[in-house]
Design an enzyme around this catalytic site. Structure first.
Site, PDB file in Angstrom:
ATOM      1  N   HIS A   1      -5.154  -4.517  -7.124  1.00 37.72           N
ATOM      2  CA  HIS A   1      -5.953  -4.899  -8.287  1.00 37.72           C
ATOM      3  C   HIS A   1      -7.267  -4.126  -8.305  1.00 37.72           C
ATOM      4  CE1 HIS A   1      -3.253  -8.319  -7.771  1.00 37.72           C
ATOM      5  NE2 HIS A   1      -3.424  -8.558  -9.041  1.00 37.72           N
TER       6      HIS A   1
ATOM      7  N   ASP B   1     -11.298  16.752   8.600  1.00 40.72           N
ATOM      8  CA  ASP B   1     -11.565  17.916   7.747  1.00 40.72           C
ATOM      9  C   ASP B   1     -12.729  18.745   8.276  1.00 40.72           C
ATOM     10  OD1 ASP B   1     -11.425  19.589   5.411  1.00 40.72           O
ATOM     11  OD2 ASP B   1     -13.159  18.529   4.632  1.00 40.72           O
TER      12      ASP B   1
ATOM     13  N   LEU C   1      -0.269  -0.894  -6.455  1.00 36.60           N
ATOM     14  CA  LEU C   1      -0.221  -2.273  -6.905  1.00 36.60           C
ATOM     15  C   LEU C   1      -1.466  -3.073  -6.525  1.00 36.60           C
ATOM     16  CD1 LEU C   1       3.556  -2.757  -6.164  1.00 36.60           C
ATOM     17  CD2 LEU C   1       2.493  -2.098  -8.299  1.00 36.60           C
TER      18      LEU C   1
END
Lengths: 163, 163, 163, 163, 163, 163
Positions: free
Chosen positions: E78, E129, E76
């Site tokens: 923008h 990672d 949600l």
């Protein structure tokens, strides 16, 4: 056919279904749909294809590119490395419409119906986009799976196929 | 309405239309479409929404997220920073269908029709995906623009709106 | 011209440069480059464009779509909502090459040179992809900025333009 | 070498070529290209690498990340799950240039030339982006395939390799 | 502070909140977080930064690139065209940890907190990672907003800031 | 455990590690993390899940979708076609927190730890986004790998698991 939605676990929460134990088979799917347009738009599309202003050429590329990204758009679709994709159009003069067909193929553990459907709808939306300055009343309809094969559920062919 | 396709230059080559001289106005667009499903699927969707297995909740999120990425999918759409997006569903018991409606809004130089249409089709495709184990014959149809406002071409409202 | 790389802070760490205090002006950039191909490939491209097998049509769409996504590819580029994009090709018979030109435009706080350059290289790479079964020795070269305008640094035009 | 473009069907429409019947083999490709820069830029790059302001480090990451997304950018490329990627740079003092080389690898049904080429061009474009405040006349050139292996067409090595 | 979740309409359905009537102001946000690592990993990171094997350099690029794409990841949010982004690291010798801080900026109608937070978490995940072959027990923690300014809710500064 | 960072070649340059010679095995990974929120937010989340305003439903979808795109975000991660993904939440009343757990699975040549971790962090960030109008002091913490299996390094289970 199963009698339940299969994207949910026992608690009713959505999951990306586990396909790791499924056999890899050749998966094929063909979907189709149409966009109904005004007579002016249809003429512009047909003439554009023959001469210049290639609406269908752009829509074909858009459909192919979107089908590859289906798993980014449809939340519970598996990422798939499709081995074949094509998008074809047929001009339906009498209905003043363009029919789009998309075929997807993969040697893998899950079906490619959503990829074929995403290819069809994106191709049709691209036609809408490129023609909307002439006609805002265009409509997409009859978008459905035509054929699929592969996997445990085997072959499916929609009965009343009208091309 | 213009009498020509506007995504082409004089040589007939596609371009992303120049909107840099256009005024920024408030742009709104609402699109809708439906998916027709079997009685079993409709029941599963309705019950899922009430209790668990929220097909429409996932489809709403998918529609909103895809509408934001319309310009990545439709080749000649402008990148837009939408200021509002919503996706709503209505259960059409008699037609055994789900109606999806998407509204997009932006203060900008170009319209948001394609964003509303992309939101609708992706929401409907997500319903298809989540229910396809029960029914492969589902069909998307009646996908069209309902309303738009803003920009030089002003307001458009589709006449025969049936909800 | 500045005498320093501007994507680094005082510690030498890369940043996405702060442009929030810059004035919004009309930014334009044109870049070009070429792909040198075998005589057979050039013939296939030229004939394909006239009749069928539209290499340049697909490459044009690819260039436009990639230019919109420049900020996803080039780490320190700002996200931009381009207001115009075009990709053009010129067949250079004597050099057995295709020249690609991309123009990008935006009313904004930062320039669009990278967008024009990304449009050119992706268009050329798409030609390579579609012709590589015939010729693996094709080469991209002469990829540079032709022209830019807007912003504090103003206008730039490359001197020895050979088209 | 085939004598025809292979991304078209019999009607001349583009397709994503069907590779589902191809054997999976180890596919390797190496591509290279260069960017020619001013003496000032070359100095800044070389000193930056040694001390701070690591242009080549950022360009390497950009090249690797873009190569993974080649199939999103080049319309008819197959989605591939690459098993190895590297990008290397060589400073060419005399030519006042940076040479970039990218190697891609995959155990699969289709080649990885486009991935190697996309890695090279994106790495070079990133160098351009990070140095363009100092020099707008930089140029990318000599971008070509150096080597490939795997698949039915077997090994290819470009003849006059100058590093 | 509002007493309600603001991403829902009256029916409880999620929407992308309408910001089209909001004033554009300068929005800033800074977020931070840390990753706790083994002594061996910390040594490798510190030495790598000084000499070669630049873990933090790659993590910085990853954080910046991900922050630009926040609206693709967080349903949600923008779409925003950020005007500034930076990611900084501090080595916390005593806690055997790396602290990451990300600042985002924009002249616009909605805040950039999520962009700063996404930049921080992606930078930390990239460290994970690159070091996971040495240590699988690393942990991300203390990820929170440090500061924000702009918009109707004005300035926020977290009280007990410990760096 | 190796004693070296494995994302670097001998020159200290980052690479996407070559996994083409690795055996394909079933890879599984589970990661978890938590977000600590105010009592008001916790109440809103719990009530929202039961009735309307489904924060966790949206966060689950966000986590699943982001995990599929891990390789786009983390620079040196391999592109993976995950075969299973799930995200689960546990309300920790006493700690005023929500615990998120993500499990990823794949039959392939490389592990899926990063995918599980990316799913967790994106799910938690989505909760932050949807509740930030009520509480800007929320914090993500305790994000770590819980379990992994498959590949040469075999099984790993974090010792002090507290759920």
């Amino acid at each position: 056919m199963q009698s339940q939605l299969n994207h949910f676990d026992e608690q009713g929460n959505v999951v990306m279904v586990d396909v790791s134990a499924k056999n890899a088979t050749l998966r094929t799917a063909t979907a189709q749909g149409r966009i109904t347009v005004s007579a002016d738009v249809l003429r512009a599309i047909v003439q554009g294809t023959a001469a210049k202003g290639d609406v269908l050429g752009v829509a074909r590329v858009a459909g192919i590119m979107a089908a590859k990204r289906t798993w980014e758009l449809i939340p519970l679709c598996h990422p798939l490395a499709l081995s074949h994709l094509s998008v074809d159009f047929t001009i339906l003069e009498q209905e003043s419409a363009v029919l789009a067909q998309c075929t997807a193929q993969l040697w893998g553990q899950t079906g490619v119906e959503m990829e074929a459907l995403t290819g069809v709808t994106t191709a049709l939306l691209t036609i809408y986009d490129m023609c909307k300055a002439m006609d805002r009343g265009m409509e997409l309809s009859d978008i459905h799976l035509v054929y699929k094969d592969g996997g445990k559920s085997g072959q499916y062919r929609r009965e009343e196929e009208q091309t």
